[in-house]
Structure formats: structure tokens, C-alpha cells
Design a protein around this motif. Sequence first.
Motif, PDB file in Angstrom:
ATOM      1  N   THR A 123       0.832  -1.201   0.000  1.00 20.00           N
ATOM      2  CA  THR A 123       0.000   0.000   0.000  1.00 20.00           C
ATOM      3  C   THR A 123       0.869   1.254   0.000  1.00 20.00           C
ATOM      4  OG1 THR A 123      -1.745  -1.184   1.188  1.00 20.00           O
ATOM      5  CG2 THR A 123      -1.821   1.226   1.241  1.00 20.00           C
ATOM      6  N   ARG A 124       1.960   1.213   0.742  1.00 27.19           N
ATOM      7  CA  ARG A 124       2.867   2.360   0.792  1.00 27.19           C
ATOM      8  C   ARG A 124       3.476   2.624  -0.596  1.00 27.19           C
ATOM      9  NH1 ARG A 124       5.704   4.892   4.978  1.00 27.19           N
ATOM     10  NH2 ARG A 124       4.825   3.405   6.479  1.00 27.19           N
ATOM     11  N   LEU A 125       3.775   1.560  -1.333  1.00 28.49           N
ATOM     12  CA  LEU A 125       4.412   1.714  -2.643  1.00 28.49           C
ATOM     13  C   LEU A 125       3.425   2.049  -3.761  1.00 28.49           C
ATOM     14  CD1 LEU A 125       6.961  -1.260  -2.681  1.00 28.49           C
ATOM     15  CD2 LEU A 125       7.413   1.134  -2.141  1.00 28.49           C
ATOM     16  N   TYR A 126       2.237   1.407  -3.734  1.00 28.02           N
ATOM     17  CA  TYR A 126       1.335   1.469  -4.882  1.00 28.02           C
ATOM     18  C   TYR A 126      -0.057   2.006  -4.554  1.00 28.02           C
ATOM     19  CZ  TYR A 126       4.846  -1.852  -6.609  1.00 28.02           C
ATOM     20  OH  TYR A 126       6.015  -2.474  -6.960  1.00 28.02           O
ATOM     21  N   GLY A 127      -0.285   2.421  -3.325  1.00 31.06           N
ATOM     22  CA  GLY A 127      -1.634   2.832  -2.960  1.00 31.06           C
ATOM     23  C   GLY A 127      -2.568   1.633  -2.988  1.00 31.06           C
ATOM     24  N   ASP A 128      -3.806   1.848  -3.471  1.00 33.38           N
ATOM     25  CA  ASP A 128      -4.785   0.750  -3.486  1.00 33.38           C
ATOM     26  C   ASP A 128      -4.913   0.099  -4.861  1.00 33.38           C
ATOM     27  OD1 ASP A 128      -6.029   2.734  -4.902  1.00 33.38           O
ATOM     28  OD2 ASP A 128      -7.801   2.866  -3.624  1.00 33.38           O
ATOM     29  N   ARG A 129      -3.920   0.315  -5.741  1.00 33.70           N
ATOM     30  CA  ARG A 129      -4.029  -0.208  -7.109  1.00 33.70           C
ATOM     31  C   ARG A 129      -4.015  -1.723  -7.161  1.00 33.70           C
ATOM     32  NH1 ARG A 129      -0.184   3.637  -7.946  1.00 33.70           N
ATOM     33  NH2 ARG A 129       1.435   2.241  -8.779  1.00 33.70           N
ATOM     34  N   PHE A 130      -3.363  -2.359  -6.210  1.00 30.89           N
ATOM     35  CA  PHE A 130      -3.243  -3.814  -6.249  1.00 30.89           C
ATOM     36  C   PHE A 130      -3.779  -4.442  -4.961  1.00 30.89           C
ATOM     37  CE2 PHE A 130       0.388  -2.071  -8.751  1.00 30.89           C
ATOM     38  CZ  PHE A 130      -0.160  -2.348 -10.004  1.00 30.89           C
ATOM     39  N   ALA A 131      -4.943  -3.975  -4.551  1.00 35.21           N
ATOM     40  CA  ALA A 131      -5.583  -4.511  -3.350  1.00 35.21           C
ATOM     41  C   ALA A 131      -6.031  -5.950  -3.601  1.00 35.21           C
ATOM     42  CB  ALA A 131      -6.779  -3.649  -2.970  1.00 35.21           C
ATOM     43  N   PRO A 132      -6.181  -6.765  -2.546  1.00 32.84           N
ATOM     44  CA  PRO A 132      -6.659  -8.141  -2.724  1.00 32.84           C
ATOM     45  C   PRO A 132      -8.016  -8.181  -3.409  1.00 32.84           C
ATOM     46  CG  PRO A 132      -5.752  -7.845  -0.528  1.00 32.84           C
ATOM     47  CD  PRO A 132      -5.810  -6.478  -1.146  1.00 32.84           C
ATOM     48  N   GLU A 133      -8.163  -9.117  -4.334  1.00 33.91           N
ATOM     49  CA  GLU A 133      -9.408  -9.317  -5.077  1.00 33.91           C
ATOM     50  C   GLU A 133     -10.099 -10.581  -4.562  1.00 33.91           C
ATOM     51  OE1 GLU A 133     -10.759 -10.830  -9.535  1.00 33.91           O
ATOM     52  OE2 GLU A 133      -8.658 -10.354  -9.101  1.00 33.91           O
ATOM     53  N   TYR A 134     -11.278 -10.425  -3.990  1.00 38.54           N
ATOM     54  CA  TYR A 134     -12.004 -11.579  -3.463  1.00 38.54           C
ATOM     55  C   TYR A 134     -12.526 -12.433  -4.617  1.00 38.54           C
ATOM     56  CZ  TYR A 134     -15.464 -14.348  -0.911  1.00 38.54           C
ATOM     57  OH  TYR A 134     -16.195 -15.378  -0.381  1.00 38.54           O
ATOM     58  N   THR A 135     -12.337 -13.748  -4.507  1.00 36.66           N
ATOM     59  CA  THR A 135     -12.705 -14.655  -5.597  1.00 36.66           C
ATOM     60  C   THR A 135     -14.154 -15.134  -5.547  1.00 36.66           C
ATOM     61  OG1 THR A 135     -12.032 -16.606  -4.332  1.00 36.66           O
ATOM     62  CG2 THR A 135     -10.344 -15.526  -5.700  1.00 36.66           C
ATOM     63  N   GLY A 136     -14.837 -14.897  -4.431  1.00 38.73           N
ATOM     64  CA  GLY A 136     -16.180 -15.433  -4.254  1.00 38.73           C
ATOM     65  C   GLY A 136     -16.204 -16.751  -3.497  1.00 38.73           C
ATOM     66  N   PHE A 137     -15.028 -17.221  -3.088  1.00 36.41           N
ATOM     67  CA  PHE A 137     -14.939 -18.497  -2.383  1.00 36.41           C
ATOM     68  C   PHE A 137     -14.135 -18.319  -1.097  1.00 36.41           C
ATOM     69  CE2 PHE A 137     -15.793 -19.474  -6.745  1.00 36.41           C
ATOM     70  CZ  PHE A 137     -16.697 -20.515  -6.682  1.00 36.41           C
ATOM     71  N   ALA A 138     -14.329 -19.268  -0.186  1.00 37.72           N
ATOM     72  CA  ALA A 138     -13.646 -19.217   1.105  1.00 37.72           C
ATOM     73  C   ALA A 138     -13.134 -20.598   1.473  1.00 37.72           C
ATOM     74  CB  ALA A 138     -14.587 -18.699   2.189  1.00 37.72           C
TER      75      ALA A 138
END
Length: 377
Positions: free
Chosen positions: A165-180
Motif C-alpha cells: 500500500t505504501r508503494l502502490y496505494g490501493d491499485r493492487f488490493a486483494p481481489e475476493y474470488t467469491g470463495f472461502a
Amino acid sequence: MATPLRVLVHGGGIGGLTLAVALARSGHTVEVAELRGELDALGVGIIQPSNALHVMGELGVLDACVAAGFPWEVLTICDQAGATLAKVPQPRMGDAPAGNGIPRPELARVLGEATSAAGVPIRLGTTITELTDDGAGVEVTLSDGSRARWDLVVGFDGIGSPLRTRLYGDRFAPEYTGFANWRVTVPRLPEVQGVVVSTGRTSTKALLTPITDELMYLAAVTAEEEDFRPDPARAHEQLKERLAAFGGPVAEALAAVTSPDGVVYSRISQVTVEEPWHVGRVVLAGDAAHASTPNLAQGAAMAVEDALVLARSLDAADDVPTALAAWEERRRARAMFVQNLSRALLKEETGSPTTPEEDELLKVGMPGAAHVLVEPY
């Protein structure tokens, strides 16, 4: 490099400790900053495929991992009723076993002891609060108030990486797949001599993994709404509801789950840092850069491979920028292969639509991937 480096590793998980040991043994000065107050890992067990075990051999801790876990050679595939469909021998990398199941706290202990033996300090309960990269080095302030200058800062700080987050902001935040993923430790059934995967008519997959002579863990991958969280008082009942269609060893394992204690639930998310994994002298690795779904059981393996290859790249190059470029060129394609095939397998196993590119990857499948991944990293 002719001159030993000063390296700060941000994150004391599997990848971070592997890097710390590898660098220290090459003569570099290393410290680890870990936000948790102790190294004892959360969760249940973890699969170490042969390529991960090969890295452990390079660190000199392979025997300790095998002694603390349950080595195996064959993957068993069952239908939903528990009938065996196939027993698939798994390939080995070098002299390492095909696989090893190990309790996460035991793996943390093994790597923690190796880190201590290598003379690497671990600052527990500590994280980066300020960071300034001037091109020749990185000035870092930690949450304990200490300040120091480092030649390199490496973020092995997980899927929620604050360094990312410090390097890229929120551009590469975790993407939820719909499964757990649901996991719980239960007594090992005598017939579970290696990983047992059960799939069937529903979108749910169940898996049994031995982690000691006495214990195994039951895992289930289920479709869940993003905001769903298990009821703390009846998580075991909710898990049983989702696995009601399963028979055989999965049903036997489930019968041993009589309380919500020990049921671990985690959403399955993915991270893909599509820009270079390093900005100046700050670099991301493992889940911080390329978190995958667990369908190939290669997440931790990719992290320890990242760590060992980074250490070797730093030793081989004349300067840090050259080392980082060489490291990423060597690692990105392999990590993306794991990530993309893992996601395709998740879709296939749960009946979700796949893309033409994913269909091509699925021709490789799990058996083919195992052979690809015992090739040199």
C-alpha cells in the motif's frame, strides 16, 4: 556482491524467515520486523510440496520439517461419496519427498530456530512507520522508535501488505474470488497416508491432509458472500451443512468436529502486482506481490522460492538494482503460472465459467503442474 548488504525484512512469516536465513548465511546483515507479538503461526496445517521442501533442504531444515510433519508420495482423488477414483504418485524435486504436511506452528518454530541460529534479530510487535528511499539506501523508522539505514527493504508482509500500500496505494488490493476456505484439525484416519481430495456434484471441494502421525486437517472450499462470517457459536455446524453431501473419509473426519473451537475460516483472495515488484530499493515478495488461490497448494512454496532466489540474485549481481531486475525476471513467469492455473482450477472445480486462456492452462492440470514445478526454480 563484494560488500555485504544491510537488509531489513518486513514480515516474519514463512518467506521472510527463509530470506533472513539465506541472506545471513551469505554474510549479509539482516533484521526482521514482525508485527505479531510472537512467531507462532495462526491456522492449522500447511502442505509443503516437493519444491518447497527442496528450499528447506537448501536451508538445512528439511529433516526438521519432515520430523515435525507427515511426508507423503501419493495424491488420492475421491468422489463425493468417498470412493477412490485415482491414486496419483507425485514427482519429487531432488531428494525431497513429494510432499509434507506440517502444523503451521511447527513450521514457524523450525524457521524461527534457524533464524536465531543464523544470528538474525527479530523485532516482534514492530512495523515500518516511515520510509525514505534516496536511491543509495533506505532510511526506515520502526514503530518501536528505532531508526536505521538499509541497503534493501523486502516486504514479505502478506496478502494485506502495508508495504505494498505504501508503494502502490490501493491499485493492487486483494481481489475476493467469491470463495472461502474452512479448515479444522482432526485425528488422522489410518487410510489418510497423503493428501485426499474429494470433489463431486456440488461446487464444494473437500481435502484431507495428514500433518503428523496423529493429526490431519479437513479443508473445504465453498462459495460465500464477501461479507459472510461464520457464527462463532456454530461454525462447526455451518461447516457440516456445507459438507453434508460428502461421504467416506470426509464424513468420518467431519464427525470428529464437535465444537466451533479450532474452525478457521478465511476468504480466498488474489493479489497481482502488475507493475515491477520493486520500487527503488524496496521490494515485495510472496503473497505481498502475487497471492494465489490455494488450489495448487503452492502459495508458501512460491514465497520460499522467492526468498532463496532473491538471496542468490543478490550474491550474484554487482549491485542491488541489477539483482532485483534479475530476480524478478526469473520469478515472475513461474509465480504467474501458479496464480493463473490455481484460479482456473478453482473455477473448474466449482463450476464457474472459464476464459479461453484458462482452458488452455487446464490442459496442464494439477498432474502436469506438479511436474512443471519440480523443475529448477
